[in-house]
Write an enzyme that holds these catalytic residues in place. Structure first.
Site, PDB file in Angstrom:
ATOM      1  CB  THR A 181      38.991  46.019  31.825  1.00 18.94           C
ATOM      2  OG1 THR A 181      39.278  45.675  33.163  1.00 18.94           O
ATOM      3  CG2 THR A 181      40.063  45.490  30.921  1.00 18.94           C
ATOM      4  NE  ARG A 240      40.941  40.227  41.190  1.00 16.31           N
ATOM      5  CZ  ARG A 240      40.523  40.701  40.029  1.00 16.31           C
ATOM      6  NH1 ARG A 240      41.095  41.767  39.512  1.00 16.31           N
ATOM      7  NH2 ARG A 240      39.542  40.123  39.381  1.00 16.31           N
ATOM      8  N   GLY A 255      43.967  39.989  38.332  1.00 11.82           N
ATOM      9  CA  GLY A 255      42.822  39.497  37.558  1.00 11.82           C
ATOM     10  C   GLY A 255      43.254  38.779  36.292  1.00 11.82           C
ATOM     11  CG  ASP A 256      40.353  38.746  33.203  1.00 12.22           C
ATOM     12  OD1 ASP A 256      40.195  39.583  34.119  1.00 12.22           O
ATOM     13  OD2 ASP A 256      39.836  38.884  32.080  1.00 12.22           O
ATOM     14  CB  THR A 307      36.076  43.696  29.903  1.00  9.44           C
ATOM     15  OG1 THR A 307      35.625  44.394  31.085  1.00  9.44           O
ATOM     16  CG2 THR A 307      34.969  43.724  28.857  1.00  9.44           C
ATOM     17  N   GLY A 308      35.501  41.647  32.407  1.00  6.46           N
ATOM     18  CA  GLY A 308      34.462  41.057  33.252  1.00  6.46           C
ATOM     19  C   GLY A 308      35.074  40.629  34.568  1.00  6.46           C
ATOM     20  N   GLY A 313      37.201  38.884  36.647  1.00  2.90           N
ATOM     21  CA  GLY A 313      38.428  38.201  36.258  1.00  2.90           C
ATOM     22  C   GLY A 313      38.594  36.797  36.787  1.00  2.90           C
TER      23      GLY A 313
HETATM   24  N1  ASP Z   1      38.707  41.718  34.186  1.00  3.07           N
HETATM   25  C1  ASP Z   1      39.137  42.745  35.103  1.00  3.07           C
HETATM   26  C2  ASP Z   1      39.612  42.108  36.377  1.00  3.07           C
HETATM   27  O1  ASP Z   1      38.998  41.168  36.843  1.00  3.07           O
HETATM   28  C3  ASP Z   1      38.085  43.728  35.444  1.00  3.07           C
HETATM   29  C4  ASP Z   1      37.409  44.369  34.279  1.00  3.07           C
HETATM   30  O2  ASP Z   1      37.252  43.765  33.226  1.00  3.07           O
HETATM   31  O3  ASP Z   1      37.013  45.546  34.429  1.00  3.07           O
HETATM   32  O4  ASP Z   1      40.570  42.586  36.933  1.00  3.07           O
END
Ligand code: ASP
Length: 329
Positions: free
Chosen positions: A194, A222, A224-225, A245-246, A248
């Protein structure tokens, strides 16, 4: 009294990012993409641009860089398509705009900003978001605009393992510690690509933006965050601007971005203390892997992560630009 000046930070994702994953040429290209997005934003801030416009411009540039999981580099869903999630927020009035599950928008961060400026709604999903895009004069691109051979390989690997996430080759290094704190978090072999940006402008206003293709092999629409205000993106001039980022699912449950801001506002924490508590205690305590970037009105910048690496770049007015990938640069 002199003002603290501007501050800008950006990221291109966190996760199991190790020097051995890159050829020197790949690492050079990645660092160059981070630096050029930083230079773009710093140039705008120097001219007095608004934080909101700056984070949009920086994230647009990162959406054009194929090595990151956003815009043109977005990962594949379980059906072999691309569905993008994006959020943006302005700290001066808490205005926010977000879109999720969009499949035909080359620069979804600009669509999220259009949602913010329109002001009637905050989060638009899928087809409805794309109808709004057409009304706003956006060109729709075909979903194969986001196809990419390397991502396709990662997707096939994820399918084979019936997993979701952005997979890297597994290795024995299953846990890591923060260079800053020495605290540890589980680090599965996943990389989250991300992108995001946070800025404090010369007028003392904050903004945050985050854009993603989500997680490889994600299913069933789905989300994400990233487009969730308070999870993957948040900005409030009274505290800070955050882009996360992480993994989600953890970031949503921990309300990561808002938690950093809330600790500052309600508990009087500094930006650094609030961000460290959230990333290394709350998130890591739940098993959530990833990181965030944040700035406050004093132009402080923090970039904590509990994974092996996070693509990142930052600059404060009057200080040299910084680009880093691993824990030790
Ligand atoms: N946070 C993002 C998600 O879960 C993924 C990412 O940070 O790369 O969709």
């Amino acid at each position: 009294m002199s003002t603290p000046g501007f501050a800008l930070a950006l990221h291109g994702g966190a996760g199991t990012i190790k020097k051995s994953h890159f050829s020197p040429a790949q690492e050079k290209r990645t660092r160059a993409a981070l630096r050029s997005a930083l230079e773009l934003g710093v140039g705008l801030l120097t001219q007095g641009a608004d934080a909101l416009d700056v984070v949009e411009a920086v994230v647009r540039a990162l959406e054009d860089a194929p090595m990151f999981n956003a815009g043109v580099g977005s990962v594949y869903t379980d059906t072999g398509r691309h569905e993008l999630d994006v959020g943006i927020m302005r700290g001066s009035d808490l205005a926010a705009g977000a879109v999720c599950g969009v499949q035909h928008i080359a620069h979804p961060i600009s669509l999220a900003k259009a949602v913010l400026l329109d002001g009637r709604h905050v989060l638009l999903g899928g087809e409805g978001a794309e109808r709004f895009a057409q009304m706003q004069g956006f060109n729709l691109v075909s979903n194969d605009y986001f196809d990419h051979a390397e991502r396709h390989k990662q997707w096939l690997l994820a399918k084979e393992r019936a997993e979701f996430g952005h997979l890297e080759t597994p290795d024995a290094d299953a846990s890591t510690s923060s260079a800053a704190t020495g605290r540890t978090a589980a680090a599965p072999d996943k990389k989250f690509g991300t992108v995001g940006a946070v800025a404090c402008d010369l007028h003392g206003h904050l903004a945050a933006a985050t854009s993603t293709g989500g997680m490889t092999n994600k299913r069933w629409g789905r989300i994400g965050d990233t487009p969730i205000v308070g999870a993957g993106v948040y900005a409030d001039d009274r505290s800070c601007a955050v882009s996360a980022t992480g993994h989600g699912e953890y970031f949503i449950r921990a309300c990561v971005a808002h938690d950093v801001a809330a600790r500052m506002r309600y508990a009087g924490r500094s930006l650094a203390a609030a961000a460290d508590e959230v990333v290394f205690q709350e998130l890591a305590g739940m098993g959530g892997v990833g990181g965030l970037i944040a700035v406050d009105k004093q132009a402080n910048i923090v970039l904590p992560f509990n994974s092996l690496g996070m693509y990142r770049a930052w600059q404060k007015q009057g200080e040299p630009p910084q680009v880093a990938i691993y824990q030790k640069q």
